[in-house]
Design a protein around this motif. Structure first.
Motif, mmCIF file in Angstrom:
data_model
loop_
_atom_site.group_PDB
_atom_site.id
_atom_site.type_symbol
_atom_site.label_atom_id
_atom_site.label_comp_id
_atom_site.label_asym_id
_atom_site.label_seq_id
_atom_site.Cartn_x
_atom_site.Cartn_y
_atom_site.Cartn_z
ATOM 1 N N LYS A 180 15.724 15.790 4.710
ATOM 2 C CA LYS A 180 15.453 14.908 4.099
ATOM 3 C C LYS A 180 15.574 13.469 4.159
ATOM 4 O O LYS A 180 15.201 12.143 4.410
ATOM 5 N N PRO A 181 16.465 13.400 6.152
ATOM 6 C CA PRO A 181 17.037 12.606 6.648
ATOM 7 C C PRO A 181 15.444 11.261 7.611
ATOM 8 O O PRO A 181 15.481 10.494 6.948
ATOM 9 N N VAL A 182 14.590 12.361 7.731
ATOM 10 C CA VAL A 182 13.681 11.906 8.448
ATOM 11 C C VAL A 182 12.409 11.505 7.395
ATOM 12 O O VAL A 182 12.565 10.288 8.062
ATOM 13 N N THR A 183 12.222 11.944 6.212
ATOM 14 C CA THR A 183 11.178 12.227 5.672
ATOM 15 C C THR A 183 11.692 10.403 5.315
ATOM 16 O O THR A 183 10.883 9.420 4.141
ATOM 17 N N LEU A 184 12.959 10.012 4.057
ATOM 18 C CA LEU A 184 13.498 9.413 4.217
ATOM 19 C C LEU A 184 13.108 8.340 4.550
ATOM 20 O O LEU A 184 12.706 6.943 4.133
ATOM 21 N N TYR A 185 13.497 8.381 6.002
ATOM 22 C CA TYR A 185 13.408 6.988 6.040
ATOM 23 C C TYR A 185 12.268 6.500 6.997
ATOM 24 O O TYR A 185 11.528 5.538 6.410
ATOM 25 N N VAL A 186 11.200 7.505 6.823
ATOM 26 C CA VAL A 186 9.646 6.729 7.401
ATOM 27 C C VAL A 186 9.064 6.762 5.641
ATOM 28 O O VAL A 186 8.307 5.972 5.972
ATOM 29 N N TYR A 187 9.299 6.972 4.905
ATOM 30 C CA TYR A 187 8.576 7.000 3.614
ATOM 31 C C TYR A 187 9.554 5.294 3.199
ATOM 32 O O TYR A 187 8.697 4.633 2.384
ATOM 33 N N THR A 188 10.484 5.031 3.373
ATOM 34 C CA THR A 188 11.221 3.863 3.318
ATOM 35 C C THR A 188 10.656 2.647 3.904
ATOM 36 O O THR A 188 10.033 1.567 3.651
ATOM 37 N N VAL A 189 10.387 3.046 4.878
ATOM 38 C CA VAL A 189 9.935 1.740 6.037
ATOM 39 C C VAL A 189 8.534 1.228 5.668
ATOM 40 O O VAL A 189 8.187 0.388 6.261
ATOM 41 N N ALA A 190 7.338 2.811 5.295
ATOM 42 C CA ALA A 190 6.227 2.189 4.742
ATOM 43 C C ALA A 190 6.404 1.527 3.531
ATOM 44 O O ALA A 190 5.438 0.984 3.816
ATOM 45 N N MET A 191 6.638 2.206 2.556
ATOM 46 C CA MET A 191 6.505 1.432 1.201
ATOM 47 C C MET A 191 7.342 -0.272 1.866
ATOM 48 O O MET A 191 7.101 -0.825 1.195
ATOM 49 N N ALA A 192 8.487 -0.250 2.401
ATOM 50 C CA ALA A 192 8.923 -1.931 2.434
ATOM 51 C C ALA A 192 7.527 -2.324 3.144
ATOM 52 O O ALA A 192 7.871 -4.010 2.652
ATOM 53 N N GLY A 193 6.722 -1.635 4.147
ATOM 54 C CA GLY A 193 5.574 -2.762 5.041
ATOM 55 C C GLY A 193 4.645 -2.327 3.354
ATOM 56 O O GLY A 193 4.201 -3.891 4.267
ATOM 57 N N GLY A 194 4.067 -1.715 2.804
ATOM 58 C CA GLY A 194 3.640 -1.819 1.891
ATOM 59 C C GLY A 194 3.724 -3.241 0.844
ATOM 60 O O GLY A 194 2.876 -3.824 0.535
ATOM 61 N N ILE A 195 4.929 -3.098 0.629
ATOM 62 C CA ILE A 195 5.475 -4.100 -0.627
ATOM 63 C C ILE A 195 5.321 -5.258 0.087
ATOM 64 O O ILE A 195 4.937 -6.529 -0.707
ATOM 65 N N ARG A 196 5.571 -5.212 1.847
ATOM 66 C CA ARG A 196 5.815 -6.951 2.024
ATOM 67 C C ARG A 196 4.541 -7.246 2.693
ATOM 68 O O ARG A 196 4.474 -8.287 1.853
ATOM 69 N N TYR A 197 3.957 -6.116 2.604
ATOM 70 C CA TYR A 197 2.036 -7.397 2.701
ATOM 71 C C TYR A 197 1.631 -7.503 1.544
ATOM 72 O O TYR A 197 0.959 -8.529 1.402
#
Length: 204
Positions: A180-197
């Motif tokens: 769980k940990p690595v994928t949670l971090y990667v997906y969260t960063v990706a989603m945050a970047g997408g929403i911010r964009y």
């Protein structure tokens, strides 16, 4: 086989609350956009939580625990909020703590209350689709690890299914902590970047 009335009623209640949660999420997203949440250094909601001191992170972790057990707000949204409000590292830490506690509770709820309890949290088709994996012990272990790693799986529900198997709690936690940990971090960063964009670059 006809489902018990209590299962049907509880499932409908969960569905209604989930719809309300989605509506509130949409409203919150609009409020966030209008308040300038993603603009500059002044983040209103962040300042609010920071003023709460230690209770801010505790409140956020409690929200994460609740959304894992009782899906009122989409989990991806709360993960992004944690990332933006607390920063990438503390946000990940608080997200992971809340999701871990919620997943552990799901496992033990299913183990203690059985199939009737678990049936209430998903529709009949989803339940039938994944409950067949109970007869495939080694393959279910792989399915659970895959669900924690890849998006698109109902991993909160599968934590409950794991509680219905003969899998030990220790084995469940090893799979969870490895997957769980690595994928949670990667997906969260990706989603945050997408929403911010979206909020900063697309016209509304």
């Amino acid at each position: 086989m006809k489902e018990a009335p209590s299962v049907v009623w509880n499932r409908r209640a969960i569905q209604i609350i989930s719809v309300i949660g989605v509506g509130l999420t949409i409203w919150l997203a609009y409020w966030v956009y209008k308040s300038g949440f993603f603009e500059g250094d002044a983040l209103p909601f962040q300042h609010l939580l920071m003023r709460l001191g230690i209770y801010g992170p505790l409140l956020f972790i409690a929200i994460q625990v609740i959304q894992v057990i009782y899906p009122v707000i989409p989990g991806g949204i709360t993960c992004v909020v944690g990332h933006v409000v607390f920063g990438p590292w503390y946000g990940f830490l608080f997200n992971f703590i809340g999701i871990t506690i919620g997943s552990v509770i799901n496992f033990h709820l299913a183990r203690n209350f059985g199939k009737t309890f678990v049936q209430a949290f998903v529709n009949e088709q989803t339940y039938d689709k994944y409950i067949t994996w109970l007869d495939k012990k080694n393959r279910f272990t792989k399915l659970l690890a895959t669900a924690f790693i890849l998006p698109g799986f109902p991993d909160d529900f599968l934590c409950m299914v794991a509680g219905l198997t003969e899998m030990s709690f220790k084995r469940f936690m090893v799979i969870f902590m490895v997957s769980k940990p690595v994928t949670l971090y990667v997906y969260t960063v990706a989603m945050a970047g997408g929403i911010r964009y979206i909020f900063l670059h697309l016209p509304f």
